[in-house]
Design an enzyme around this catalytic site. Structure first.
Site, PDB file in Angstrom:
ATOM      1  CB  VAL A  31      -0.507  -0.123   1.409  1.00 12.66           C
ATOM      2  CG1 VAL A  31      -2.052   1.526   1.657  1.00 12.66           C
ATOM      3  CG2 VAL A  31      -1.737  -0.987   1.127  1.00 12.66           C
ATOM      4  CE  LYS A 121      -6.464  -4.917   7.167  1.00 12.46           C
ATOM      5  NZ  LYS A 121      -7.212  -4.805   6.326  1.00 12.46           N
ATOM      6  CB  ILE A 152     -16.181   0.581  -1.341  1.00 13.36           C
ATOM      7  CG1 ILE A 152     -15.513  -0.524  -2.049  1.00 13.36           C
ATOM      8  CG2 ILE A 152     -17.478   1.225  -1.217  1.00 13.36           C
ATOM      9  CD1 ILE A 152     -16.836  -1.312  -1.631  1.00 13.36           C
ATOM     10  CE  LYS A 221     -10.854  -5.170   5.581  1.00 12.23           C
ATOM     11  NZ  LYS A 221     -10.956  -5.794   4.622  1.00 12.23           N
TER      12      LYS A 221
HETATM   13  N1  HSE Z   1      -7.035  -8.792   3.608  1.00 12.14           N
HETATM   14  C1  HSE Z   1      -7.284  -7.857   3.401  1.00 12.14           C
HETATM   15  C2  HSE Z   1      -8.607  -8.420   2.572  1.00 12.14           C
HETATM   16  C3  HSE Z   1      -6.485  -6.649   2.980  1.00 12.14           C
HETATM   17  O1  HSE Z   1      -8.217  -9.340   2.268  1.00 12.14           O
HETATM   18  O2  HSE Z   1      -9.608  -7.782   2.466  1.00 12.14           O
HETATM   19  C4  HSE Z   1      -7.949  -4.857   3.122  1.00 12.14           C
HETATM   20  O3  HSE Z   1      -8.447  -5.274   3.894  1.00 12.14           O
END
Ligand code: HSE
Length: 451
Positions: A31, A121, A152, A221
């Protein structure tokens, strides 16, 4: 501090309106590198939007010798993230992940009067109370769009776009790796481990992929989304969670024959004064939009009292989609710098207004169930099984029996009516005690949506 080979930007000597916003980045993995590339590619567009440049001036990275896919010539590099937090930067971008030392670094940055952007997260789900309060006390913006749903803009949608609504339900595919694995198993019939290996190579998976396949990442999340939607502190520990290990290739095939696809769903529902929070592989009717979301793509369905159903779909994992969200936060912070009061509180609610809501015990949650059984091929089997379901007032919505090879066991797949998990478990215990029912079985929840 290790110095990059290029010139550093001297922000203080530039005219006020042109002063670049100085950014320190902690972590230069998939990232971080994508962020630097994206920033370089979109700098002139950003400048046109907000009238100033965003300059990554400092980066903390573990191994300065490793080849990186981004230009670091104008960046001061360090192996010590604390040096970046204390450097002359306006914003700290935390891309290290995990709880510690990310927690200490974010708190130090906020205490030092720096804005923070994080994609972490786990940190926000598990230590969110402390982090959000620290941002509020410091009067500093805390951007975390990248923490949920990758590219998103679901945080902004939920916090701002839907602010006029009472949110009653969220259901989403918010772990790209799990969705990718289930999609590959279903489309190509490849083994779980092979699909996971591919997700890791594509940069979707967490450093420890058990976070993906055990539903931990999705639960992190969901805790964040629920906090924004229901004005409650993030409560990761309260989320009921099942991983992909429950899904056998036979389930994917039988679910398909029954008209469903298996998706890794995270679900949050409001019930009276309480909440239902769960993450598990789920059967979704094959024509529902969520059933059609494949690969690493994420999708979140939000139901508000005024707006009704809304659906957000996009790339949920990988370098550029996540960098897109990080950069959006940076642009917003740069645009509002010096007037942070115009930004909404991080969760959309002042910390003091958050109230914990009771979470429904798993046994009391209601859904339809899918049940796969292997049974002896003898008369009366179906009658005995359905009798136990009927006793618990559970109707059979659909049933599929696969004709066995001569002398082999038969396979049954059943979809039930909506029932509490407690009643289903009780009926299942009685069914499993029947002589002709073999010990291996599978049960998954089924979600029918009212749209
Ligand atoms: N490991 C996470 C996923 C990365 O596969 O969604 C993105 O948060």
């Amino acid at each position: 501090m290790i110095k990059g080979s290029g010139t550093s930007l001297d922000a203080r000597s530039a005219p006020a309106e042109r002063t670049p916003v100085r950014i320190g980045v902690l972590g230069l993995g998939t990232v971080g590198q994508a962020l630097l590339r994206l920033l370089a590619a979109s700098q002139s567009r950003i400048e046109r939007r907000i009238g100033r440049r965003l300059a990554v001036t400092h980066v903390a990275l573990r191994d300065p010798q490793r080849r990186r896919d981004c230009d670091l010539s104008a960046v001061a590099l360090s192996t010590d993230p604390r040096a970046v937090v204390t450097a002359d930067v306006d914003v700290v971008v935390e891309l290290i992940g995990g709880i510690s030392p990310a927690r200490e670094l974010v708190l130090a940055a906020l205490a030092a009067g720096k804005a923070v952007v994080t994609a972490n997260k786990a940190l926000l789900a598990e230590s969110g109370g402390e982090i959000f309060s620290a941002a509020e006390i410091a009067g500093q913006p805390l951007g975390f769009e990248a923490a949920v749903g990758g590219g998103i803009p679901i945080i902004k949608a939920l916090r701002e776009g839907l602010a006029a609504n009472r949110i009653d339900e969220i259901a989403g595919i918010i772990n790209g790796t799990s969705n990718y694995i289930l999609t590959e198993m279903s489309r190509r019939g490849i083994a779980f481990e092979v699909a996971l290996g591919r997700a890791q190579r594509l940069g979707y998976a967490e450093a420890d992929p058990r976070f993906d396949v055990d539903g931990i990442d999705a639960a992190h999340k969901l805790a964040i989304l629920a906090a924004i939607a229901f004005a409650t502190p993030p409560d990761f520990a309260a989320i009921q969670r099942d991983g992909l290990a429950r899904v056998h290739p036979d389930d994917i095939r039988l679910a398909g024959e029954l008209g469903y696809r298996i998706k890794p769903l995270a679900i949050a529902k409001r019930h009276g004064g309480g909440l239902e929070l769960r993450v598990h592989p789920t059967l979704v009717p094959h024509a529902h939009p969520l059933a059609l979301v494949d690969g690493s793509v994420n999708a979140v369905r939000v139901k508000g009292d005024a707006v009704g159903q809304t659906l957000y779909i996009g790339r949920g994992a990988g370098g550029l989609p996540t960098a897109s969200a990080v950069l959006a936060d940076l642009i917003e912070i740069a645009r509002t710098r010096g007037c942070a009061a115009v930004l909404p509180p991080a969760l959309g609610w002042p910390q003091a207004s958050l109230a914990p809501l009771p979470v429904l015990p798993t046994a009391a949650t209601v859904s339809s169930f899918y049940l796969r059984l292997r049974v002896a091929d003898t008369p009366g089997v179906l009658r005995a099984i359905t009798a136990h379901l009927a006793e618990a007032e559970i109707s059979v919505e659909a049933i599929l029996q696969k004709e066995p090879e001569a002398g082999a066991d038969a396979q049954l797949a059943i979809i039930t009516s909506a029932v509490t998990a407690a009643d289903f478990e009780q009926a299942l215990a009685q069914i499993r005690a029947l002589d002709f029912v073999r010990p291996d079985h599978s049960c998954l929840r089924v979600e029918h949506f009212d749209d």
